[in-house]
Design an enzyme around this catalytic site. Structure first.
Site, PDB file in Angstrom:
ATOM      1  N   TYR A 131     -11.250  -5.069   0.662  1.00 34.88           N
ATOM      2  CA  TYR A 131     -10.796  -4.911   2.046  1.00 34.88           C
ATOM      3  C   TYR A 131     -11.495  -5.828   3.048  1.00 34.88           C
ATOM      4  CZ  TYR A 131      -8.919  -0.795  -0.283  1.00 34.88           C
ATOM      5  OH  TYR A 131      -8.263   0.028  -1.157  1.00 34.88           O
ATOM      6  N   HIS A 165      -0.835  -4.094   3.967  1.00 40.32           N
ATOM      7  CA  HIS A 165      -1.992  -3.720   3.148  1.00 40.32           C
ATOM      8  C   HIS A 165      -2.961  -4.885   3.134  1.00 40.32           C
ATOM      9  CE1 HIS A 165       0.103  -0.193   1.704  1.00 40.32           C
ATOM     10  NE2 HIS A 165       1.161  -0.973   1.549  1.00 40.32           N
TER      11      HIS A 165
HETATM   12  C1  DQA Z   1      -4.581  -0.198   1.199  1.00 40.25           C
HETATM   13  C2  DQA Z   1      -4.280  -0.093  -0.287  1.00 40.25           C
HETATM   14  C3  DQA Z   1      -4.191   1.350  -0.732  1.00 40.25           C
HETATM   15  O1  DQA Z   1      -3.894   1.428  -2.113  1.00 40.25           O
HETATM   16  C4  DQA Z   1      -5.514   2.055  -0.484  1.00 40.25           C
HETATM   17  O2  DQA Z   1      -5.408   3.419  -0.809  1.00 40.25           O
HETATM   18  C5  DQA Z   1      -6.014   1.863   0.904  1.00 40.25           C
HETATM   19  C6  DQA Z   1      -5.838   0.579   1.571  1.00 40.25           C
HETATM   20  C7  DQA Z   1      -4.829  -1.658   1.643  1.00 40.25           C
HETATM   21  O3  DQA Z   1      -4.833  -1.893   2.847  1.00 40.25           O
HETATM   22  O4  DQA Z   1      -5.013  -2.541   0.805  1.00 40.25           O
HETATM   23  O5  DQA Z   1      -6.652   2.745   1.464  1.00 40.25           O
HETATM   24  O6  DQA Z   1      -3.490   0.300   1.929  1.00 40.25           O
END
Ligand code: DQA
Length: 159
Positions: free
Chosen positions: A35, A113
């Site tokens: 992230y 995402h």
């Molecule tokens: C997410 C991807 C999801 O699988 C995960 O549960 C998240 C973040 C992303 O931004 O990459 O919390 O949405």
């Protein structure tokens, strides 16, 4: 001041809402290999700056609670929000109820995402949102939000 200018100033700014799902409040320190290191505050600040420049009213909302996100979508309808950007986070893969809120209000949205969910565990590769979304940005980190905003700004100008 000319009459024309007054009319322009009184015109309501188009409204956009950015929704962040659970655990995104931890961005900056949460699994940075997926992230990144940019905090949610910085993401929101970048979006707010870009929106202000474009003359758009942009609000952001993060919650770790499914019901709170659903209720925020309902409020968005009452507020006349034109478009949403949403990262449903973990709810991406579980929440029929949040999906139903988006379908039920009919507010068009872009799904974002930070990580590339298609390159991760099997359970992340299904989203309850993608088939309803205008489009999906996945894997471009924090820039994904700004790219989604850029798309919507362009769309608002050509609507
Ligand atoms: C997410 C991807 C999801 O699988 C995960 O549960 C998240 C973040 C992303 O931004 O990459 O919390 O949405």
């Amino acid at each position: 001041m000319s009459k024309q200018k007054k009319t322009f100033e009184n015109r309501e700014k188009p409204k956009l809402l950015v929704l962040h799902g659970p655990n995104l409040n931890l961005l900056g320190t949460r699994e940075p290999e997926y992230y990144g290191r940019v905090t949610l505050e910085d993401i929101n600040l970048g979006l707010a700056r870009r929106a202000e420049l474009a003359g758009i009213a942009l609000e952001t909302f993060q919650s770790n609670h499914e019901g709170a996100l659903i209720e925020r979508v309902h409020v968005a309808l009452q507020q006349g929000v034109r478009y949403l950007i949403i990262n449903p986070a973990g709810y991406t893969h579980t929440s029929i109820a949040l999906r139903d809120a988006l379908a039920g209000t009919g507010i068009p949205f872009v799904e974002v995402h930070l990580s590339n969910i298609f390159a991760r565990e099997d359970f992340r590769q299904h989203s309850y949102f993608s088939d309803l979304a205008l489009g999906v940005i996945s894997g471009l980190g924090h820039q994904g939000y700004l790219l989604a905003l850029e798309y919507l700004l362009n769309k608002i100008n050509t609507d």
